[in-house]
Design a protein around this motif. Structure first.
Motif, PDB file in Angstrom:
ATOM      1  N   VAL A 255      40.460  22.890  62.296  1.00 33.09           N
ATOM      2  CA  VAL A 255      40.141  21.647  63.467  1.00 33.09           C
ATOM      3  C   VAL A 255      39.151  21.977  64.515  1.00 33.09           C
ATOM      4  O   VAL A 255      38.463  21.201  65.083  1.00 33.09           O
ATOM      5  N   LEU A 256      38.710  23.189  64.503  1.00 36.22           N
ATOM      6  CA  LEU A 256      37.690  23.371  65.722  1.00 36.22           C
ATOM      7  C   LEU A 256      36.153  23.568  65.070  1.00 36.22           C
ATOM      8  O   LEU A 256      35.328  23.827  65.599  1.00 36.22           O
ATOM      9  N   GLY A 257      36.314  23.128  63.702  1.00 37.48           N
ATOM     10  CA  GLY A 257      34.887  23.160  62.911  1.00 37.48           C
ATOM     11  C   GLY A 257      34.480  24.669  62.734  1.00 37.48           C
ATOM     12  O   GLY A 257      33.308  24.823  62.549  1.00 37.48           O
ATOM     13  N   GLY A 258      35.162  25.724  62.516  1.00 39.37           N
ATOM     14  CA  GLY A 258      34.833  26.926  62.009  1.00 39.37           C
ATOM     15  C   GLY A 258      35.465  28.024  62.882  1.00 39.37           C
ATOM     16  O   GLY A 258      35.670  29.122  62.669  1.00 39.37           O
ATOM     17  N   GLY A 259      35.771  27.700  64.022  1.00 39.76           N
ATOM     18  CA  GLY A 259      36.393  28.791  64.895  1.00 39.76           C
ATOM     19  C   GLY A 259      35.873  28.442  66.466  1.00 39.76           C
ATOM     20  O   GLY A 259      35.473  27.218  66.846  1.00 39.76           O
ATOM     21  N   VAL A 260      36.190  29.642  67.166  1.00 34.54           N
ATOM     22  CA  VAL A 260      35.775  29.409  68.757  1.00 34.54           C
ATOM     23  C   VAL A 260      34.186  29.633  69.023  1.00 34.54           C
ATOM     24  O   VAL A 260      33.589  30.376  68.333  1.00 34.54           O
ATOM     25  N   ILE A 261      33.423  28.769  70.033  1.00 34.99           N
ATOM     26  CA  ILE A 261      32.349  29.071  70.593  1.00 34.99           C
ATOM     27  C   ILE A 261      32.116  30.530  71.078  1.00 34.99           C
ATOM     28  O   ILE A 261      32.907  30.739  72.149  1.00 34.99           O
ATOM     29  N   ASP A 262      31.230  31.266  70.479  1.00 39.69           N
ATOM     30  CA  ASP A 262      30.871  32.601  71.190  1.00 39.69           C
ATOM     31  C   ASP A 262      30.482  32.402  72.401  1.00 39.69           C
ATOM     32  O   ASP A 262      29.332  31.713  72.662  1.00 39.69           O
ATOM     33  N   LYS A 263      30.939  33.088  73.532  1.00 38.26           N
ATOM     34  CA  LYS A 263      30.654  32.966  75.109  1.00 38.26           C
ATOM     35  C   LYS A 263      30.847  31.710  75.658  1.00 38.26           C
ATOM     36  O   LYS A 263      30.169  31.133  76.588  1.00 38.26           O
ATOM     37  N   GLY A 264      31.668  30.530  74.836  1.00 42.00           N
ATOM     38  CA  GLY A 264      32.163  29.707  75.406  1.00 42.00           C
ATOM     39  C   GLY A 264      33.306  29.702  76.181  1.00 42.00           C
ATOM     40  O   GLY A 264      34.066  30.544  76.412  1.00 42.00           O
ATOM     41  N   ILE A 265      33.653  28.597  76.566  1.00 41.70           N
ATOM     42  CA  ILE A 265      35.106  28.407  77.363  1.00 41.70           C
ATOM     43  C   ILE A 265      35.959  27.575  76.695  1.00 41.70           C
ATOM     44  O   ILE A 265      35.441  26.230  76.633  1.00 41.70           O
ATOM     45  N   ILE A 266      37.141  27.904  76.405  1.00 37.18           N
ATOM     46  CA  ILE A 266      38.025  27.335  75.521  1.00 37.18           C
ATOM     47  C   ILE A 266      39.293  27.162  76.179  1.00 37.18           C
ATOM     48  O   ILE A 266      39.771  27.907  76.926  1.00 37.18           O
ATOM     49  N   GLU A 267      39.862  25.702  76.015  1.00 35.82           N
ATOM     50  CA  GLU A 267      41.128  25.835  76.660  1.00 35.82           C
ATOM     51  C   GLU A 267      42.203  25.443  75.549  1.00 35.82           C
ATOM     52  O   GLU A 267      41.896  24.356  74.760  1.00 35.82           O
ATOM     53  N   PHE A 268      43.383  26.073  75.760  1.00 31.87           N
ATOM     54  CA  PHE A 268      44.676  25.506  74.837  1.00 31.87           C
ATOM     55  C   PHE A 268      45.446  24.956  75.655  1.00 31.87           C
ATOM     56  O   PHE A 268      45.862  25.528  76.926  1.00 31.87           O
ATOM     57  N   TRP A 269      45.999  23.702  75.615  1.00 27.71           N
ATOM     58  CA  TRP A 269      46.657  22.944  76.719  1.00 27.71           C
ATOM     59  C   TRP A 269      47.717  22.120  75.537  1.00 27.71           C
ATOM     60  O   TRP A 269      47.602  21.831  74.682  1.00 27.71           O
ATOM     61  N   GLY A 270      49.133  22.299  76.381  1.00 29.12           N
ATOM     62  CA  GLY A 270      49.946  21.530  75.853  1.00 29.12           C
ATOM     63  C   GLY A 270      51.436  22.138  75.963  1.00 29.12           C
ATOM     64  O   GLY A 270      51.735  22.884  76.951  1.00 29.12           O
TER      65      GLY A 270
END
Length: 199
Positions: free
Chosen positions: A14-29
């Motif tokens: 669902v993320l298109g391959g994984g998390v963005i390296d050195k990015g900011i990711i939020e898990f919400w819910g």
């Protein structure tokens, strides 16, 4: 743009391959929907992890288990807004993972004012709990700055087919609300098994 696989196929899809390296990711819910478990699984892909327990609920036995399996996994308990601000000025090793769980306990005005100070040499994961689809000020701030935002929604329990009283885990619906890698609104289902992990 480099992508780091999470180790969970349903999340990577669902993320298109994984998390963005050195990015900011939020898990919400929803609470108890697998956000912390997913974060811990992702942490296995990083050599250095700084997991900030902001509400004092990180299980001690889990901390000890992780410490035995992953030397670079550090759980830090902080309980004030000022301590969170101080955590942003620490010189973290390059390519580390920072986890703030849950960011929603920090004063939203503090988060808004200091969000820009999050280190740029690390990947940052923020976990926000919500029992509704209404955004709190903190969640809105995270949504504004993050490069990826993933919603978690509890579906149901996974039961032993032979013994319906034996709960093996649970299913969670996951959906991208924001993603700079692929178009958002991609959806999937993640299964979390107790003592095993997510799939």
């Amino acid at each position: 743009m480099d992508i780091a696989k999470t180790g969970i196929d349903s999340v990577d899809n669902v993320l298109g391959g994984g998390v963005i390296d050195k990015g900011i990711i939020e898990f919400w819910g929803d609470e108890q929907a697998g956000k912390t478990g997913t974060a811990i699984t992702i942490a296995n892909s990083f050599q250095d992890v700084f997991y900030y327990d902001l509400d004092g609920t990180f299980p001690l036995e889990l901390k000890e288990t992780i410490a035995n399996d992953h030397e670079g996994f550090n759980v830090i308990h902080i309980g004030t807004d000022n301590q969170w601000v101080d955590s942003l000025s620490i010189p973290y090793p390059d390519n580390s993972l920072l986890v703030f769980d849950p960011i929603s306990v920090i004063n939203p005005y503090i988060v808004s004012n200091y969000f820009g100070r999050i280190p740029k040499n690390v990947t940052t994961l923020m976990i926000s709990h919500s029992n509704s689809l209404n955004k709190s000020p903190v969640e809105s701030t995270a949504a504004m700055f993050c490069s990826q935002r993933l919603q978690f929604r509890y579906i149901d329990k996974i039961l032993n087919k032979k013994d319906k009283k034996d709960v093996r885990g649970f299913r969670t619906a996951i959906k991208t609300l924001k993603n700079t890698v692929v178009p958002p609104r991609t959806e999937g289902v993640m299964e979390v098994y107790f003592g095993i992990g997510a799939k």
